[in-house]
Design a protein around this motif. Structure first.
Motif, short mmCIF file in Angstrom:
data_model
loop_
_atom_site.label_atom_id
_atom_site.label_comp_id
_atom_site.label_asym_id
_atom_site.label_seq_id
_atom_site.Cartn_x
_atom_site.Cartn_y
_atom_site.Cartn_z
N ASN A 172 0.86 -1.17 0.00
CA ASN A 172 0.00 0.00 0.00
C ASN A 172 0.90 1.23 0.00
OD1 ASN A 172 -1.75 -2.21 1.55
ND2 ASN A 172 -3.08 -0.82 0.46
N SER A 173 0.39 2.29 -0.55
CA SER A 173 1.18 3.47 -0.86
C SER A 173 2.24 3.82 0.17
CB SER A 173 0.23 4.66 -1.04
OG SER A 173 0.94 5.82 -1.38
N GLY A 174 3.51 3.68 -0.23
CA GLY A 174 4.62 4.10 0.60
C GLY A 174 4.82 3.32 1.89
N ARG A 175 4.24 2.16 1.99
CA ARG A 175 4.38 1.37 3.21
C ARG A 175 5.15 0.10 2.95
NH1 ARG A 175 -1.57 1.97 6.10
NH2 ARG A 175 -1.66 4.24 6.00
N GLY A 176 5.28 -0.74 3.98
CA GLY A 176 6.00 -1.98 3.83
C GLY A 176 5.27 -2.98 2.97
#
Lengths: 113, 113
Positions: free
Chosen positions: B38-42
């Motif tokens: 998910n956007s910009g996450r792990g």
């Protein structure tokens, strides 16, 4: 069981500075890998540690280094920061280096100005 | 290089439709995994398929592997808005250092309500 934790979550630095990122693996996991993610290059492998020893290293300059402690926690250090080092740095842990599945932390977003 | 290459780079569908993403790689592998980000996450591990397997299911996910064509596909059935994310394939193989993982550039999936 707690997941992989990374600190700090966000960081702003200026060119020439150095930075240290921290990763705590899942309890019982002894292997920690680091990845750099950028829009242009995607996910790139930095290095892997197991039992406090670096087992594998990606194609990154010597400014990127890391270490692992006896409790399996790992740190990575980037010296003499460049603008191109701005990225999401992801840490992943697994029980052992040969384990098939890695568990990723939320990442540390580094911005170099 | 055993790097995976996802196709398409971006995919936009309506909620309820099925989404299919493909991954091609170049060398022999031991396993292939799919991750979601998910956007910009792990990254979140979705499913692993070994080189001697042809198909695996997990909930609404179906993964196929064709080692003769060096390709894999991920099918998400009855998509939901929450499936909006980037999907990466990672090929697992052994080198002199142990198992390593190489990630593809990812497919960005948008599920429209």
């Amino acid at each position: 069981k707690a997941g992989v934790t990374q600190t700090p979550r966000y960081l702003i630095k200026t060119r020439g500075q150095q930075v240290t990122l921290s990763c705590s693996p899942i309890s019982g996991h002894r292997s920690v890998s680091w990845y750099q993610q950028t829009p242009g290059q995607g996910l790139q492998f930095l290095f892997e540690y197991f039992s406090e020893t670096q087992r594998n290293k990606g194609n990154f300059p010597g400014r990127f280094s890391g270490r692992q402690f006896s409790n399996s926690r790992s740190e990575m250090n980037v010296s003499t920061l460049e603008l191109g080092d701005s990225a999401l740095y992801l840490c992943a842990s697994s029980l052992a280096p040969s384990e098939e599945t890695q568990y990723f932390g939320p990442g540390t977003r580094l911005l170099v100005l | 290089s055993q790097q995976g290459e996802e196709d398409p780079q971006a995919l936009s569908i309506q909620e309820g439709e099925n989404a299919t993403m493909n991954c091609s790689y170049k060398t022999s592998i031991n396993n292939l995994q799919w991750y979601r980000q998910n956007s910009g996450r792990g990254l979140v591990h979705l499913i692993l398929i070994r080189s001697n397997e042809r198909e695996k299911h997990s909930g609404r996910l179906r993964v196929t592997l064709d080692t003769s064509k060096k390709s894999s596909s991920l099918l998400i059935t009855a998509s939901r808005a929450a499936d909006t994310a980037s999907y990466f394939c990672a090929t697992g193989g052994f080198d002199n250092y142990g198992q390593n993982f190489v990630f593809g550039p990812g497919t960005r999936l948008s599920v429209l309500p």
